[in-house]
Structure formats: C-alpha cells, structure tokens
Design an enzyme around this catalytic site. Sequence first.
Site, PDB file in Angstrom:
ATOM      1  N   LYS A   8       0.857  -1.198   0.000  1.00 42.18           N
ATOM      2  CA  LYS A   8       0.000   0.000   0.000  1.00 42.18           C
ATOM      3  C   LYS A   8       0.890   1.243   0.000  1.00 42.18           C
ATOM      4  O   LYS A   8       1.942   1.258   0.652  1.00 42.18           O
ATOM      5  CB  LYS A   8      -0.900  -0.025   1.242  1.00 42.18           C
ATOM      6  CG  LYS A   8      -1.983   1.057   1.261  1.00 42.18           C
ATOM      7  CD  LYS A   8      -2.892   0.886   2.476  1.00 42.18           C
ATOM      8  CE  LYS A   8      -3.968   1.959   2.547  1.00 42.18           C
ATOM      9  NZ  LYS A   8      -4.834   1.803   3.722  1.00 42.18           N
ATOM     10  N   SER A  60      -9.761   2.010   2.787  1.00 41.16           N
ATOM     11  CA  SER A  60      -8.836   2.713   1.931  1.00 41.16           C
ATOM     12  C   SER A  60      -7.839   1.819   1.187  1.00 41.16           C
ATOM     13  O   SER A  60      -7.281   2.232   0.178  1.00 41.16           O
ATOM     14  CB  SER A  60      -8.055   3.733   2.753  1.00 41.16           C
ATOM     15  OG  SER A  60      -7.228   3.079   3.704  1.00 41.16           O
ATOM     16  N   SER A  70     -10.020  -0.314   6.933  1.00 34.48           N
ATOM     17  CA  SER A  70      -9.382  -0.119   5.625  1.00 34.48           C
ATOM     18  C   SER A  70      -8.752  -1.353   5.006  1.00 34.48           C
ATOM     19  O   SER A  70      -8.411  -1.352   3.829  1.00 34.48           O
ATOM     20  CB  SER A  70      -8.337   0.989   5.703  1.00 34.48           C
ATOM     21  OG  SER A  70      -8.964   2.249   5.701  1.00 34.48           O
TER      22      SER A  70
END
Lengths: 479, 476
Positions: free
Chosen positions: B69, B144, B168
């Site tokens: 990420k 996210s 997330s």
Amino acid sequence: MSAYETVIGLEVHLQLATNTKAFCGCSTKFGAEPNSHACPVCLGFPGSLPVLNEQAFLFSVKVALALDCKIQGLVKFDRKNYYYPDLPKNFQISQYDMPLSYNGSLEITVKDKTRKRIRIKRVHLEEDAGKLIHPEGKPYSLVDYNRSGIPLLEIVTEPDINSPDEAYEYLTKLKSILEYLRVSDCDMEKGSLRCDANISIRPRGANKLGTKVELKNMNTFKGVRSALEYEAKRQESILEDKGEIAQETRLWNAEKQITTSMRTKEEAQDYRYFPEPDLVPFVVDKDLIRQARESLPELPEAKLNRFVKDFGLSEYDAGVLISQIDIADYFEECAKGYPNRKTISNWITGEVMAVLNDKFIGIKDLKLLPRGLTELLKMIDEGAVSGKMAKAIFAEAAETGADPKEIAEKRGLSQISDRKLIEEMAERVIKREMKTVNDYRAGKSNALAFLIGQIMKESRGKANPALASEILKSKLGGG
Amino acid sequence: MENLYSLTAHALKELMKKDGLNPSKISEDVFGRIEAVDGRVKAIVRVNKSKFSNTKSSGKLSGIPILIKDNICVKDEETTCASKILEGFRPPYDATVVKKLEEAGAVLIGKANMDEFAFGSSCETSCYGPTKNPWDLGRIPGGSSGGSAAAVAADETILALGSDTGGSIRQPAALCGVVGLKPTYGRVSRYGLIAFASSLDQIGPITKDVEDAALLLGVIAGHDEMDSTSVDIPVPDYTKSLVKDVKGMRVGVPKEYFIKGIDKEVDEAVKKAIGLLKSLGAKVAEISLPHTEYAVSAYYIVGPAEASSNLARFDGVQYGLRADRPEDMIDMYVKTRSKGFGDEAKRRILLGTYCLSTGYYDAYYLKAQKIRTRIKEDFESAFKACDCIITPTTPSPAFKIGEKTNDPLSMYLSDIFTIPANLAGIPAISIPCGFSKDGLPIGLQILAKPFDEETIFRAAYTFEQSTEYHKRKPEL
C-alpha cells in the site's frame, strides 16, 4: 519602598547533556555542521516514530529529586501543536497535564540574609526545536535541525519571586544545582539554558494578582534581572497613569535595554494539546527512583555546610567556592595536598578567580592543576619564594601549566633563605648605614624597613624579608 | 497448467519446492497479468521492476510477489499516500515490515492505490483516480486499501499489504472477495507506515486465502524497538492454527450488528455462515456489545484529531510539494496545503483541529476516548463468554463509483462494523462468505481477543475449507 509589589514566575529551559537526542539516536553535540545530526525521526519524516531516551528520563528524574519534586507515577507525553519551520512535525512532544514531576522547591537567600522558599510548580520533559538561520539580504531562511529533538527540561516556578534580585538569586542557585547534577552544561551562550519570565505588579497588600506579562529573549541572568527591573517600572508607570496593563508577550532588547511587545493575548496560539499516541504511557519504576535518589551527588547547600564545618572556612568564602561545582572540586583536590585550607581558599577566590574572569574560562580550562597550586603554597611556607614571587610564578603557571618549581628556577625567582648569607649582608648594611642604625636604636620605626630594603637591594630582591627582619632585629638588639 | 498469478503463496511455495519452479517465472507471470488487466482495474500506482528480483532464496516468502500500500515507506521508492502533497517523496528508509519482507525473500512488485492518506472507504479520494472493483468495474473496491484488495482479487499480485484504521483492510477485502486481516494493535510495527491515526493504525495482510494471511502475518509481526507501541510478545507459528475444526469453539453473535438498514443479502449470507459453523460444532450464542452505536461517532473524532496533528508536517518545508512563489512563510503553508490535500483530507484536518481546540476538547476528544474505553470493555466482557465474535464486515456489498462521494456521512457508515475493532485494538479478519445476486462478494468478520489471531485463523480456516467462495474469480 514602592507602593507596588512585584510578582515573578520563571520558566527555565534546560538542554540535557545526554549522548543522544530525546527520541532518536542522533548525537546532541553542539557546533556540528548544520543538519549533520539529523535522522528521519528528528526530521519528523512521515512514518518515523519516537522512542524515549532512557538517559533523558533519568536526568529529568535527578533534577526533579534535587528540586524536591514529587515524581509522577505514570509518565505520559502530549503533543503541543503549532506551525513553525523549525518544528519538523509541526508539533512538539511535550508534557501537558501530567508533568514528569511537580510540587518542588528551592531555597534562596534574599536581602538581609533571610531564607526564602521558591516553590517549583512543575518540571517536565520535552524536545527542542531546530534553529532558523536568516542569511542577510536573502529572500529565504535556512533551517538547521541539529538541535531538533534534543531533550529539554522545562522548570517552572510558582509566582513566588518578588524582585528582580530574587529572580537573579534563584537562577544562580538553580544553575549551580544543575551543574552539580552534571545533567547539562548550563551554557546560556550556547542556548543550553534559557529563561523566560512572567511578571505582574499589584498594589501592596492586594490579594488579586495583576495582569501578567511574559518576557522572552533574555540571554544572561543579568539580562533577566535588567528586563524584570525595566518591566516592573514600565508596569508601575502604567498603573500610576491609571492605565491598563495588556496581557502580552514582550521581548527584551539587550542593546536598548527595553522590552517591546511581541504578541498580545488575542494572538496567542491554541496548542491543541492531546496525548502523544506514539509513546505508550509507562509506570515509573520505584526502584529506579530510589537508585536515582541514592546516586544524587552532594548538592551545593550540603557542600557549603561541610566546607564551613570541616575546613573552617567562613560562610562567605565557602559560598564562593561552592558556587560552581568545578571550583569546589578544585578546592577539594587542593585540600587533599595542603593543610592550610584558608590559604587555599584565599588563593582560589583571589588569584585563581581573577585569572578565570580575565580570560573568560572555567577552572577546568586552567592550566595550573591543583597539585601545582599546592606545590606553590608549600614553596611560600618553606620560604623558598616570597609572596610577591609566588604571584609572578602563579601567573606564568596559570598560562603555561609549567611546574612552579621549574618556573622559579628558570626565572631566578627562588628566595634566599640561607641564614648565613643574610647575616653577612646584614653586617655589611649595618656597617654602611650607621646613621639609620642609630635612628632605629633611637626608636624611629621606619628605620628597620629601610635597612631591610637595603638587604633586599644587596640580594637583588631575593632575600627572604621575614628572615632579614629577624636577623636585623637580633643583631641590633631590641626594637 | 493454471496461470501462476492465480495461485496462492503457499501453492507457489509448494511448486518451487517440489517441481523446482523458477521464482522469476512467477514475477514474469504476475507482471504480464498486471499489464493485461490493470489498465481496467487501476489498482497499482507504481510497478517496481527494479525490485523484481529479490535474490534471497531461503526466506519464508522467497520469490513471492507482494504489493505494498502506498502509505508504507520503501527506501528510495516514491511513497505518496495517493496525495499530491507527497508527490516525488522518496523516503530514505524502509518501513520495518518492508525490511522483514525483504529478509523473507518476498518480491516487492509495486505500490497499491488507496484513498488519500487512507481517508475513505472507496478508493475514490486517491489523487491518481479511483481503483475499480474487479467483480464489477462500475463499482468501488472499498477502501482505503482498495488497490491492495482489488489487485489480489484480480490476480495482479499474490500477496498485498494494507493498513487498517477503521476497516481499511477488512472492508475492501470483503467488497473484493478476498481475505483481509487487521492484527491486534501493537502486533505489527508501524515504523514506516505514514500515520493516519497513530492509536488506531495497523498494517496487515490482504491475501487470496486464510493460509496466506497466516503465512504473511508470521513474517511481518513482532516487536520493533523503533515503534514504542509495538508489543514484545513472541510471534506464534500461525500456520499451526490452520486446523479445520471448530468443535466446542464459543462463537458470539452481537445483536447490535444485525440492524435495520443492513443489506438483506448480506444479512442472509452471514446468518448462513454462522449456521454452517454451528453445524461444524461451534457453540453459537447471541451476545451484546451495547456501546456499538457510538463507535462511528467516537471514531470520527479520535481519527481526525490524530490525523490533524499527524498531517501537520506536510507543510512544504522539507519534502513533497511546495507551492510556487509564496509571499511569506504563512502563505507557503496555506498555498502548499490548499493545493496538496484533497477535499476529504481537508475535511478531516478541519474536523480534528476543531475537536482538539480549547473549549471543545472535553466535549469531543475526551468524550470520544471515554466511549472508546466503554467499547473496549464491551469486548472484554464479551470475550469472557466467547472465543470469537462473528459479524458482517460491511452493511452492503460494493456500491457504485460516485454513489457516495457527495454524501460523506453515508460513506462513513460503510465502516460501521469494522470501526469497533480498531477502537478496542483487537484483531479481526474478513473472509468471503457469499455473493449477492449481482455476483458481488460478501464478507464475514471474525474478531477475537487481543493477540489471539490464532483463534481467528482457526475459525476462518475451518469456514473457508468448508466452502468454495474463496475459489471464485472475477472475470476480467
């Protein structure tokens, strides 16, 4: 006496002389190439996290204990949020509602020699910011982050100080204690010790405190005193004119010796304190506190009493000697090798300190070591040098660190204490100066001094004057 | 033979060990897949060819591609949190998890798209534009960590790392039909994770099955002296928890999670899953987590409050974006931050700043912290009577791109079931437990006591091995 009472509280910021910074492993050494002591943590790079330096914590505990503070059971850090380019994260890791320690005190000696207790409100640990540099004539500023993250102890008093002189006394005393603890180099010039002051005045006898003004930018203790003196007068004249004192922060201008407004209360920042989530609160280990308490060095107060009691010094002399730990150590080292402590004290508070003040150096930088000084004192006692010669030898030894005996020999400064030689000289002088001899016998008191002077002349200044006097007296009979 | 990119890490390990599969073949295959489908999915913001060959051949993840990420620092590689304000930022250090992955021989293939600074539940706040859900390219992948989850679902990587502050990892895993685990707070080092809310953030695995999640967690977990909030508890061998057996396991089902407004298909799928576990021998009982309804409100105070402080450092002074020709220092701050942050980041900074202000702190931040304590206590007392708790991961399957962008409150509610685990610091996983009529994945959430990821793995593994949902692949 003024119709107003001055109320002062002081805030001292102390850089702790730890090997590494408060929350990372960078060096704290002063004077390095800009930004050479910086890492992702003290530069506040995203993703970096702080880890508390144990030594910084221990140093803080030492200070807290020396100031008789209570130690918080749980140590917690908070974030103080504000924007400034010298603050890389735009928040400072500090302590807000739970300072590391609180409720301490420090006793000072005030006017008419009475003792006064200044309460310490809190002592807390935080991190220092970087330093902005504004190159002259350039449209930009530079930042040096070497200082960023250096552990900083904030020591805050209650508003117990009632005059600029008391403030000066408090700071001197505090600095001396901090030096004794060896937790900081306490150097105001390098910024390792800084002081802000809060000051208000009120009519004598009034209960309510007046509006306080915060003073910043004082770079010496004397500057603090002058700023407070100026500010007390300024506030008095406002009240005398029926004016109102504004709650504000003012800057001391040392050149002009005035304070000027920096920001008013309305412009004051909201720091949005909240608990620092990256540092887990921890319970203080009781054993650690006990060990810290046991390892506290002898503090100035105790040392003074001991010097008076064990060495028979006057309180005044002892006070001068203990004012700086290094001087006290120097004295004690001398005392090991020389029995007459009063003489050592006189030399240190006189000759030695004169040299230090003259050269702006600390006693640690003095080339003449305690052993050299005691050697010199012994030479005086043995009559090998006169007091005057000793001072000349001291001056050179202080400069070069050379052995006093060698200096004396090299410069031909050794004293003639050979009885036979002086007797011969005395006989020659008596024969030559019959008139003065007669004057002496007739009771003229200054005649002896003249005759001694003649012996000194014969010996080119090297005769031991005490011995010369003694010999003359015995040869001339009576006197 | 199946395409290598569609396999799990443990299957690939097996192939390398038994059939002598050359690990560079895996990377090549994965890279080909990225080229073939990422133009449509847009899960990856940067492919990192230079790191394609990790030569360490002995590690637990030797030769296995992993996607990181974009809020996790990789040394000298651009790391932006999908924000314009960090454009061009190349951290001079690796996150601790990255170091551990490289030690284990994993191949870091690139950076995954995300909501800007992890603010969002749909991947739509990214400065690079939204990632698409591989099951329906008109829908969001969740957020996210939407890029990480979508990439795993689309077989653009074998493994991925996400971060979870309020759901997330789990929410996008649920919406993309993959496995996502938020470990216990303190289990995985946060050093090098660009913070959103420091007291809630946790890095975790997003994988194709439970075994891979156990494998990956075993690599990244552990105490780190660079992170004071990481906890010094030994890391167990999580693969030992991969036992297909839940007999006697006490499963709590909180009544507060089956509320009005929950999608009917989600409700049915989760209840069916609970029924399955019961039939496999689990002891299911209804429990109560009475403060659940306050979780979202508390979260939207604590999270933004910490974020407003964490994001203060993005000011144009040292790195990232700096606005052109500012008039003075304040102007530099204002212009840089106005230009660099997107709307949602600005919204959260404003919200957090407000909550921490003098006069509001007690009413908001302090109150939220008290709620947080209550929620933690809810779980503590619940776990006296059960070994794990099962809930839906999300109230509905993936929604359409643009559907909630103008309605932040409804967007925030998509994390309603995942937020409590972050507030309490407990571990939670999302695993696939069904599909909607439209073919959209549905996620099942399993929560356990702090540092009891083992119970989660056991329950999740048992369910997974008794169903086929994890084997289904989207058509791309």
